[in-house]
Scaffold this motif. Structure first.
Motif, mmCIF file in Angstrom:
data_model
loop_
_atom_site.group_PDB
_atom_site.id
_atom_site.type_symbol
_atom_site.label_atom_id
_atom_site.label_comp_id
_atom_site.label_asym_id
_atom_site.label_seq_id
_atom_site.Cartn_x
_atom_site.Cartn_y
_atom_site.Cartn_z
ATOM 1 N N TRP A 107 -19.100 -3.511 5.272
ATOM 2 C CA TRP A 107 -17.780 -3.758 4.844
ATOM 3 C C TRP A 107 -17.700 -3.972 3.261
ATOM 4 N N LYS A 108 -18.760 -4.325 2.722
ATOM 5 C CA LYS A 108 -18.383 -4.731 1.236
ATOM 6 C C LYS A 108 -18.941 -3.254 0.379
ATOM 7 N N GLU A 109 -19.698 -2.663 1.011
ATOM 8 C CA GLU A 109 -20.028 -0.878 0.647
ATOM 9 C C GLU A 109 -18.575 -0.354 0.576
ATOM 10 N N TRP A 110 -17.834 -0.325 1.620
ATOM 11 C CA TRP A 110 -16.671 0.276 1.954
ATOM 12 C C TRP A 110 -15.751 -0.171 0.689
ATOM 13 N N LEU A 111 -15.861 -1.470 0.398
ATOM 14 C CA LEU A 111 -14.773 -1.949 -0.636
ATOM 15 C C LEU A 111 -14.970 -1.628 -2.005
ATOM 16 N N ILE B 66 -22.686 -15.423 3.661
ATOM 17 C CA ILE B 66 -21.348 -14.867 3.335
ATOM 18 C C ILE B 66 -20.286 -15.876 2.645
ATOM 19 N N ASP B 67 -19.759 -15.374 1.772
ATOM 20 C CA ASP B 67 -18.509 -16.068 0.858
ATOM 21 C C ASP B 67 -17.534 -16.066 1.924
ATOM 22 N N ARG B 68 -16.966 -17.297 2.243
ATOM 23 C CA ARG B 68 -15.961 -17.393 3.082
ATOM 24 C C ARG B 68 -14.427 -17.086 2.326
ATOM 25 N N ARG B 69 -14.486 -16.684 1.108
ATOM 26 C CA ARG B 69 -13.310 -16.183 0.628
ATOM 27 C C ARG B 69 -13.053 -15.031 1.254
ATOM 28 N N ILE B 70 -13.897 -14.322 1.767
ATOM 29 C CA ILE B 70 -13.609 -12.649 2.336
ATOM 30 C C ILE B 70 -12.722 -13.091 3.462
ATOM 31 N N TYR C 59 -9.236 0.831 0.736
ATOM 32 C CA TYR C 59 -10.397 1.605 0.882
ATOM 33 C C TYR C 59 -11.163 1.525 2.098
ATOM 34 N N ILE C 60 -10.429 0.615 3.167
ATOM 35 C CA ILE C 60 -11.191 0.993 4.678
ATOM 36 C C ILE C 60 -10.087 1.645 5.430
ATOM 37 N N PHE C 61 -8.868 0.963 5.621
ATOM 38 C CA PHE C 61 -7.936 1.384 6.654
ATOM 39 C C PHE C 61 -7.287 2.626 6.136
ATOM 40 N N GLY C 62 -7.171 3.042 4.721
ATOM 41 C CA GLY C 62 -6.771 4.087 4.029
ATOM 42 C C GLY C 62 -7.621 5.393 4.091
ATOM 43 N N ARG C 63 -8.962 5.046 4.519
ATOM 44 C CA ARG C 63 -10.011 6.176 4.416
ATOM 45 C C ARG C 63 -10.706 6.449 5.867
ATOM 46 N N SER D 1 -16.973 -6.145 -8.347
ATOM 47 C CA SER D 1 -17.784 -6.472 -9.165
ATOM 48 C C SER D 1 -18.716 -7.715 -8.498
ATOM 49 N N GLN D 2 -17.896 -8.270 -7.823
ATOM 50 C CA GLN D 2 -18.582 -9.400 -7.235
ATOM 51 C C GLN D 2 -18.844 -9.195 -5.702
ATOM 52 N N LEU D 3 -18.676 -8.050 -5.264
ATOM 53 C CA LEU D 3 -18.883 -8.007 -3.817
ATOM 54 C C LEU D 3 -20.357 -8.254 -3.268
ATOM 55 N N ASP D 4 -21.187 -7.914 -4.183
ATOM 56 C CA ASP D 4 -22.620 -8.043 -3.882
ATOM 57 C C ASP D 4 -23.050 -9.532 -3.633
ATOM 58 N N SER D 5 -22.227 -10.406 -4.477
ATOM 59 C CA SER D 5 -22.529 -11.893 -4.280
ATOM 60 C C SER D 5 -21.696 -12.268 -3.181
#
Ligand code: FES
Ligand code: FE
Length: 455
Positions: free
Chosen positions: A433-437, A23-27, A40-44, A10-14
């Motif tokens: 990347w955030k849409e994949w997640l 871009i938030d450095r937390r990523i 959700y990325i490497f598994g798909r 739910s926080q990805l858009d922020s």
């Protein structure tokens, strides 16, 4: 209190904003985000594994990563290719310890279970004694990814049975990316994959693929010794000056360099200087690198837009192709550790002199002996380290170059921006990347990653 997956989603858009370019450095350091990436990325996604030229004979194999799994790409007796998960179905040991080679079968070094080239369990020590013939071998083959496919010799696989066919996943941008190597001749991989580990987050290695803002600074020493084939065509633009207005000589950028950026569905992108800009800037002795581009057949195959590309293609999530026929995988091992692999291609029919000259250029540029990635790696490690500081991690990344000025032209299935050097492709990669997640359906993911008219 730990954050749950839905909370992070739910926080990805922020965390990534196309509007502000922040871009938030937390990523780059969050363990839970890394776990989501694996799932959700490497598994798909369809992931590049190897090139068919690496496994020409039956029994030839090459080990490749798929997320945190390792797979064996194996040439079968009938010439087909199968991909097998490198984990014994008895108690999990790797059934193959070599990175590549030729085998008749795979015998696990723990208790000796033996698997055929097709992954079937064909031998179990003690079958009639310890097991009293009570083990059904057909129920314990090596597992396989859901889909395997190739495009012009490039072998890919995905764990997701619902993933669209490979060529649909690649789309015009991904296909052009591979054509830019495949069109150069009868291409094969030079034996020996260069592998090394960097202490950085994998996304720094990916966003740098499109970064033509950094070479004049980061690679100043490589340019000075001639490791980067660039003629001096540098224009002072905004570099630091002393009080007398004299250039301090450390921040000059070639602002006259026109760039072509192509943004693709699912996060693929190509970006960098246009072909014309590249050819205008390289010294005469390197021009042969681009000769192949000028035949009518190649121009017809690449199309008018594809022929203009001079920068770097990237197939989401981690496959980078270079101008001089190299392919690099950026393999995430943990939030702060990335393994980098380099595959160097050559035309089988090139002369020994041409092959030697190309290989020399390739290994002097990228890989553990290449000057460029030694310099890049230092920046990426420092950037990653600073995303862990209590204060430093609160400072957003700023990808604002050209933002909201990128007019996208839609042509031949490509989404093209012609402009000076920019940060569009980096921003596009983080957006995808955030849409994949968020783990949407494939249809939804494609819809969300079709570029609009402005970036
Ligand atoms: Fe492979 Fe036991 S773990 S034979
Ligand atoms: Fe670099």
């Amino acid at each position: 209190m730990s954050v749950t997956t839905p909370e992070i989603q739910s926080q990805l858009d922020s965390l990534v904003s196309l509007e502000t370019g922040e871009i938030d450095r937390r990523i780059f350091s969050d363990e839970q985000i890394f776990d989501l990436e694996m799932k959700y990325i490497f598994g798909r996604a369809w992931l590049f594994l190897c090139h068919e030229s690496q496994i020409p004979k039956r029994g030839d194999f090459f080990e490749a990563p798929m997320g945190r799994d390792n797979v064996l790409v194996v040439r079968q007796r009938d010439g087909d290719i199968k991909v097998l998960l490198n984990t014994c179905t008895h108690r999990g040991n790797a059934v193959c310890r070599a990175e590549e080679g030729n085998v008749k079968n795979f015998m696990c070094t723990y208790h000796g279970w033996t698997f055929g080239l097709d992954g079937e369990l064909i031998g179990v020590p003690g079958m009639s004694t310890f097991y009293a013939n009570g083990l059904d071998k057909s129920k314990h083959p090596l597992r396989q990814p859901a889909q395997v496919a190739g495009y012009r010799g490039f072998v890919f696989a995905t764990f997701d049975p619902d993933a669209p066919p490979l060529e649909e996943f690649l789309g015009p941008t991904g296909i052009l990316s591979l054509d830019l190597i495949a069109e150069k001749g009868d291409m094969e991989v030079v034996p020996g994959i260069q592998k090394f580990v960097l202490r950085c987050n994998w996304k720094f290695t990916v966003d740098n693929v499109f970064d033509f803002y950094h070479p004049q600074i980061t690679h100043m020493s490589a340019i000075a010794v001639g490791a980067i084939p660039v003629t001096s065509n540098v224009i002072d633009d905004g570099g630091a000056k002393n009080e007398e207005g004299q250039d301090l000589g450390v921040a000059q950028l070639s602002t006259d360099m026109q760039a072509i950026t192509m943004l693709g569905e699912y996060g693929h992108a190509i970006s960098g200087p246009s072909q014309l800009a590249v050819e205008a800037q390289i010294p005469q002795e390197y021009r042969s690198v681009f000769d192949w581009r000028h035949t009518p057949e190649t121009q017809a195959k690449l199309g008018p837009n594809g022929s203009l590309v001079g920068g770097h293609p990237h197939i989401f999530p981690t496959t980078w192709l270079t101008v001089d026929s190299q392919l690099s995988l950026r393999i995430p091992r943990s939030p702060g550790v990335t393994e980098v692999w380099w595959f160097s291609f050559r035309d089988k029919n090139a002369s020994p002199e041409e092959k030697a000259a190309q290989l020399s250029r390739q290994i002097h540029a990228f890989g553990p002996a290449g000057m460029l990635e030694q310099e890049d790696g230092e920046n990426w490690s420092q950037s990653t380290m600073q995303t862990r500081g209590d204060q430093s991690r609160r400072v957003p990344q700023a990808l604002k170059m050209g933002i909201r000025r990128g007019k996208i032209r839609h042509e031949d299935g490509l989404n093209i921006i012609e402009s000076p050097v920019n940060e569009y492709a980096q921003l596009w990669t983080y957006y995808a990347w955030k849409e994949w997640l968020k783990n949407p359906s494939w249809d939804e993911l494609r819809t969300r990653t079709v570029p609009g008219d402005l970036l």
